[in-house]
Design a protein around this motif. Structure first.
Motif, PDB file in Angstrom:
ATOM      1  N   THR A 107     -13.030  -0.698   1.835  1.00  0.00           N
ATOM      2  CA  THR A 107     -12.671  -0.538   0.649  1.00  0.00           C
ATOM      3  C   THR A 107     -10.782  -0.458   0.997  1.00  0.00           C
ATOM      4  O   THR A 107     -10.476  -0.270   1.903  1.00  0.00           O
ATOM      5  N   GLU A 151      -8.771   1.617  -0.057  1.00  0.00           N
ATOM      6  CA  GLU A 151      -8.316   2.851   0.371  1.00  0.00           C
ATOM      7  C   GLU A 151      -8.821   3.071   1.862  1.00  0.00           C
ATOM      8  O   GLU A 151      -7.746   4.072   2.638  1.00  0.00           O
ATOM      9  N   ASP A 152      -9.657   2.530   2.482  1.00  0.00           N
ATOM     10  CA  ASP A 152      -9.717   2.586   3.814  1.00  0.00           C
ATOM     11  C   ASP A 152      -8.635   2.264   4.748  1.00  0.00           C
ATOM     12  O   ASP A 152      -8.324   2.314   5.897  1.00  0.00           O
ATOM     13  N   ARG A 211      -5.433   3.134   4.100  1.00  0.00           N
ATOM     14  CA  ARG A 211      -4.546   3.674   3.934  1.00  0.00           C
ATOM     15  C   ARG A 211      -4.466   4.535   5.510  1.00  0.00           C
ATOM     16  O   ARG A 211      -5.409   5.112   5.803  1.00  0.00           O
TER      17      ARG A 211
END
Length: 313
Positions: free
Chosen positions: A203, A205-206, A208
């Motif tokens: 995703t 967010e992965d 970050r």
């Protein structure tokens, strides 16, 4: 044998080309429908669809293999289905339609990394070895018996995209050998052995990056999410994509020692941009600040003026 080949992204193209050049007949290519691409959101066929058209092969475009698609495959009277990253699950009726079922090229040493992102997850984990595996497709996710598995060494500087591109070429040859073996009756499949692990789709967010982790882990993380979903951190309010990193070169001597940097802190040394981690600094080679094009990381840093107090987080 008559084949139906299913796939969508660039990683499936080498297998399509390899089978098209073989003695087997491709009755049709199954791929996902065109999607909007680029800033102008131009409706664009999948890489597999584009190559199938180049090769003069019939194309079936479908987001999922429903009853209608299964019926159309049945009308083709195919011996075997070959699937590489098609992007949708096949139900029992579809699995049973070709005489020999379906074989799947998966980019891991099964049962490790079952799921949508085996290469990304392996690189993110810092693995140094994986495999291109061809197995019999069953209803359970990536759980069928294995026909062949070719080991593959992961370059410690390669991104997940680069690893996948290289593995796609290796995997195409493995697929071709398995298809030949099924055709002449010599292919055998054995049950997977070991404790399964999963590789869920990545995703945003992965992407970050946590610079409080050790340098080896940060480097692996950046490589593993490149090019998708993309590694990023923030410099104040500015989102910065981290496109390429390198480990600090080890000279073995006391000259030009690595500076002590807090996690995320930036400094220039020897023409390179360094960022702090939990242990030793990491070299940032290419970045892309929000609203700008990709650029040399050191040049970007020089444009910031002083780096005192500037931290990626």
């Amino acid at each position: 044998m008559r084949l139906v080949v299913a796939g969508s992204p660039a990683a499936a193209v080498p297998t399509l080309r390899r089978l098209a050049a073989s003695d087997h007949e491709i009755a049709a290519v199954l791929t996902r429908p065109p999607t909007p691409q680029g800033r102008k959101r131009v409706l664009t066929p999948t890489p597999v669809a584009q190559v199938a058209e180049e090769l003069g092969l019939p194309v079936l475009e479908a987001a999922r293999v429903d009853d209608e698609v299964t019926r159309r495959i049945a009308e083709l009277d195919v011996d075997l289905g070959v699937i590489v990253a098609y992007g949708a699950l096949l139900r029992r009726a579809a699995l049973d339609t070709p005489r020999h079922g379906w074989v799947n090229l998966h980019f891991s040493d099964l049962p490790a990394y079952r799921g949508a992102a085996p290469v990304q997850r392996a690189v993110m984990a810092g693995d140094t070895r994986t495999a291109a595996t061809v197995f019999q497709l069953v209803e359970a996710l990536d759980a069928g018996p294995v026909f062949a598995s070719e080991p593959f060494d992961i370059d410690p500087e390669a991104t997940a995209g680069e690893v996948l591109a290289a593995m796609a070429e290796t995997g195409a040859e493995v697929v071709a050998r398995v298809v030949d073996g099924i055709a002449d009756g010599s292919a055998t499949a054995t049950d997977q052995v070991g404790e399964p692990t999963t590789a869920p789709k990545t995703t945003i967010e992965d992407g970050r990056v946590d610079f409080a982790a050790p340098a080896t882990a940060v480097h692996a993380h950046i490589r593993g999410v490149t090019p998708e979903p993309g590694a990023f951190a923030h410099l104040g309010e500015t989102r910065v994509k981290l496109l390429r990193s390198h480990r600090m070169p080890r000279t073995g001597g006391p000259a030009d020692p690595a500076p002590s940097l807090a996690p995320g802190a930036l400094t220039l040394q020897g023409g390179a941009l360094l960022v702090g981690t939990a242990d030793e600094p990491l070299v940032l080679a290419r970045v892309q600040p929000a609203g700008k094009t990709a650029m040399d990381a050191a040049a970007w840093a020089r444009g910031l003026g002083t780096l005192d107090g500037k931290v990626l987080a």
